[in-house]
Enzyme design. Structure first.
Site, PDB file in Angstrom:
ATOM      1  CE1 TYR A 154      -3.465   2.373   0.196  1.00 36.35           C
ATOM      2  CE2 TYR A 154      -3.160   2.694   2.553  1.00 36.35           C
ATOM      3  CZ  TYR A 154      -3.710   3.140   1.417  1.00 36.35           C
ATOM      4  OH  TYR A 154      -4.566   4.216   1.434  1.00 36.35           O
ATOM      5  CE1 TYR A 168      -2.777   0.323   5.620  1.00 33.85           C
ATOM      6  CE2 TYR A 168      -0.581   0.683   5.724  1.00 33.85           C
ATOM      7  CZ  TYR A 168      -1.506  -0.308   5.293  1.00 33.85           C
ATOM      8  OH  TYR A 168      -1.370  -1.426   4.978  1.00 33.85           O
TER       9      TYR A 168
HETATM   10  P1  NAI Z   1      -8.574  -9.627   4.020  1.00 31.04           P
HETATM   11  O1  NAI Z   1      -9.079  -9.385   5.102  1.00 31.04           O
HETATM   12  O2  NAI Z   1      -9.339  -9.963   2.584  1.00 31.04           O
HETATM   13  O3  NAI Z   1      -7.079 -10.297   3.645  1.00 31.04           O
HETATM   14  C1  NAI Z   1      -6.385 -10.428   5.136  1.00 31.04           C
HETATM   15  C2  NAI Z   1      -6.152 -11.833   5.285  1.00 31.04           C
HETATM   16  O4  NAI Z   1      -5.160 -11.893   6.133  1.00 31.04           O
HETATM   17  C3  NAI Z   1      -7.589 -12.256   6.203  1.00 31.04           C
HETATM   18  O5  NAI Z   1      -8.029 -13.415   5.302  1.00 31.04           O
HETATM   19  C4  NAI Z   1      -6.637 -12.650   7.379  1.00 31.04           C
HETATM   20  O6  NAI Z   1      -7.476 -13.734   8.104  1.00 31.04           O
HETATM   21  C5  NAI Z   1      -5.255 -12.849   6.931  1.00 31.04           C
HETATM   22  N1  NAI Z   1      -4.336 -13.047   8.443  1.00 31.04           N
HETATM   23  C6  NAI Z   1      -4.291 -11.888   9.263  1.00 31.04           C
HETATM   24  N2  NAI Z   1      -3.165 -12.192  10.146  1.00 31.04           N
HETATM   25  C7  NAI Z   1      -2.660 -13.612   9.524  1.00 31.04           C
HETATM   26  C8  NAI Z   1      -1.821 -14.468   9.972  1.00 31.04           C
HETATM   27  N3  NAI Z   1      -1.001 -14.369  10.930  1.00 31.04           N
HETATM   28  N4  NAI Z   1      -1.604 -15.711   9.272  1.00 31.04           N
HETATM   29  C9  NAI Z   1      -2.207 -15.981   8.277  1.00 31.04           C
HETATM   30  N5  NAI Z   1      -3.457 -15.217   7.725  1.00 31.04           N
HETATM   31  C10 NAI Z   1      -3.596 -13.899   8.254  1.00 31.04           C
HETATM   32  O7  NAI Z   1      -8.025  -7.802   3.384  1.00 31.04           O
HETATM   33  P2  NAI Z   1      -7.256  -7.498   2.121  1.00 31.04           P
HETATM   34  O8  NAI Z   1      -7.452  -5.928   2.215  1.00 31.04           O
HETATM   35  O9  NAI Z   1      -7.561  -7.929   0.873  1.00 31.04           O
HETATM   36  O10 NAI Z   1      -5.684  -7.644   2.492  1.00 31.04           O
HETATM   37  C11 NAI Z   1      -4.742  -8.535   1.504  1.00 31.04           C
HETATM   38  C12 NAI Z   1      -3.526  -7.725   1.346  1.00 31.04           C
HETATM   39  O11 NAI Z   1      -3.871  -6.589   0.480  1.00 31.04           O
HETATM   40  C13 NAI Z   1      -2.923  -7.139   2.481  1.00 31.04           C
HETATM   41  O12 NAI Z   1      -1.680  -7.241   2.590  1.00 31.04           O
HETATM   42  C14 NAI Z   1      -3.436  -5.690   2.659  1.00 31.04           C
HETATM   43  O13 NAI Z   1      -2.541  -4.779   3.402  1.00 31.04           O
HETATM   44  C15 NAI Z   1      -3.300  -5.478   1.166  1.00 31.04           C
HETATM   45  N6  NAI Z   1      -3.813  -4.113   0.911  1.00 31.04           N
HETATM   46  C16 NAI Z   1      -4.962  -3.869   1.042  1.00 31.04           C
HETATM   47  C17 NAI Z   1      -5.749  -2.753   0.561  1.00 31.04           C
HETATM   48  C18 NAI Z   1      -7.330  -2.546   0.781  1.00 31.04           C
HETATM   49  O14 NAI Z   1      -7.484  -1.458   0.759  1.00 31.04           O
HETATM   50  N7  NAI Z   1      -7.949  -3.386   1.234  1.00 31.04           N
HETATM   51  C19 NAI Z   1      -4.908  -1.841  -0.211  1.00 31.04           C
HETATM   52  C20 NAI Z   1      -3.543  -1.992  -0.379  1.00 31.04           C
HETATM   53  C21 NAI Z   1      -3.106  -3.035  -0.034  1.00 31.04           C
END
Ligand code: NAI
Length: 286
Positions: free
Chosen positions: A172, A182
């Site tokens: 991000y 953030y």
């Molecule tokens: P999401 O909630 O779908 O995905 C995050 C996942 O990480 C969840 O499934 C959660 O269960 C898992 N997780 C957390 N701690 C964990 C651990 N210790 N071991 C294994 N799994 C774990 O949310 P999102 O937003 O799709 O996130 C995916 C990636 O995208 C992340 O790296 C996030 O920082 C990145 N991102 C998201 C943005 C947004 O606006 N949603 C923008 C830019 C990047």
């Protein structure tokens, strides 16, 4: 022959991981998923009961198949690292082999090798706190779950990755520009992730001809993003100010991941690829 992907960080159909899985499946890849242990039960139950069937539909009308879901907690590298309170926690005790090294071993036993590794996970317990109010514990937890988790995944999966393989993470813009809100060290964690992308590209490229890239994604209303609390504002801000004035769809990130995983991207490694409607290129909001 079809490629095989392991995608860490899917627990519902709202996040980037799910969209990446769909784009890879649409391109013919076999999909393996790593799901955070505390979220595993509900994810598997929902999958089984057809709760995600509408979002499983691929462009050709077929449904995405997930060949296997592995329990995973990416803050633990091996069983020796797991403290007693987690071991005995009932959500964890119901599953086994969920540390990073054990998950890689299980995938090796089941399938032998993979071609694509995706890290789509992050966690920062103090994300809602400004950096000036973040504790050492919270900062290190953010780095552990959001940055080292990737180093560890690649370290343990690289030995079973086929040459020519591709590894992708999600980052991000808060790593390089000020995004108030953030917090908790998450901006620092993303900066580490992007720097590590370059170093890991060198090491994995020389060692296994594996490419390593990260996608700097625009805002998406995922479960993780809702927990931060400012996601609707960030989406509105992007629509108002980005060169492309539209809401970003998770599929646009998924399709970029499929491109990066394909031979079309065979010379791209060590890169931060922006998939954000161009917002990163703006100097001022207008
Ligand atoms: P999401 O909630 O779908 O995905 C995050 C996942 O990480 C969840 O499934 C959660 O269960 C898992 N997780 C957390 N701690 C964990 C651990 N210790 N071991 C294994 N799994 C774990 O949310 P999102 O937003 O799709 O996130 C995916 C990636 O995208 C992340 O790296 C996030 O920082 C990145 N991102 C998201 C943005 C947004 O606006 N949603 C923008 C830019 C990047």
């Amino acid at each position: 022959k079809g490629k095989r992907a392991f995608i860490a960080g899917i627990a519902d159909d709202n996040g980037y991981g799910w969209a990446i899985a769909k784009s890879l499946a649409a391109a013919g890849a076999e999909i393996l998923v790593g799901t955070w242990v505390p979220a595993l039960n509900i994810f598997e139950t929902s999958l089984r009961r057809g709760k995600f069937d509408e979002s499983r539909v691929l462009p050709d009308g077929s449904l995405m198949e997930i060949t296997k879901v592995y329990p995973l907690d990416a803050v633990f590298d091996s069983l020796e690292d797991v403290p007693e309170d987690i071991k005995s926690n009932k959500r964890y005790a119901g599953s086994s082999k969920w540390t990073v090294s054990e998950a890689a071993e299980s995938v090796k036993e089941d399938f032998g090798s993979i071609d694509i590794l995706v890290h789509s996970l992050a966690n920062g317990p103090e994300v809602t706190k400004p950096l000036l109010e973040t504790t050492r514990k919270g900062y290190l937890a953010a780095i552990s779950a959001s940055s080292y988790s990737y180093v560890s995944l690649l370290k343990h999966f690289l030995p079973i990755m086929n040459p020519g393989g591709s590894s992708i993470s999600l980052t991000y813009i808060a790593s390089e520009r000020i995004i108030p809100g953030y917090g908790g060290g998450m901006s620092s964690a993303k900066a580490a992730l992007e720097s590590d992308t370059r170093v890991l590209a060198f090491e994995a490229g020389r060692k296994k001809k594996v490419r390593v890239n990260t996608i700097s994604a625009g805002p998406l209303r995922s479960r993780a993003a809702k927990a931060i609390g400012f996601i609707d504002m960030m989406i509105d801000y992007s629509i108002a100010n980005a060169p492309l004035q539209k809401e970003l769809s998770a599929d646009e990130v998924g399709n970029t991941a499929a491109f990066l995983a394909s031979p079309l991207a065979s010379a791209i490694t060590g890169a931060v690829i922006y998939v954000d409607n161009g917002l990163n290129a703006m100097g001022v909001g207008i």
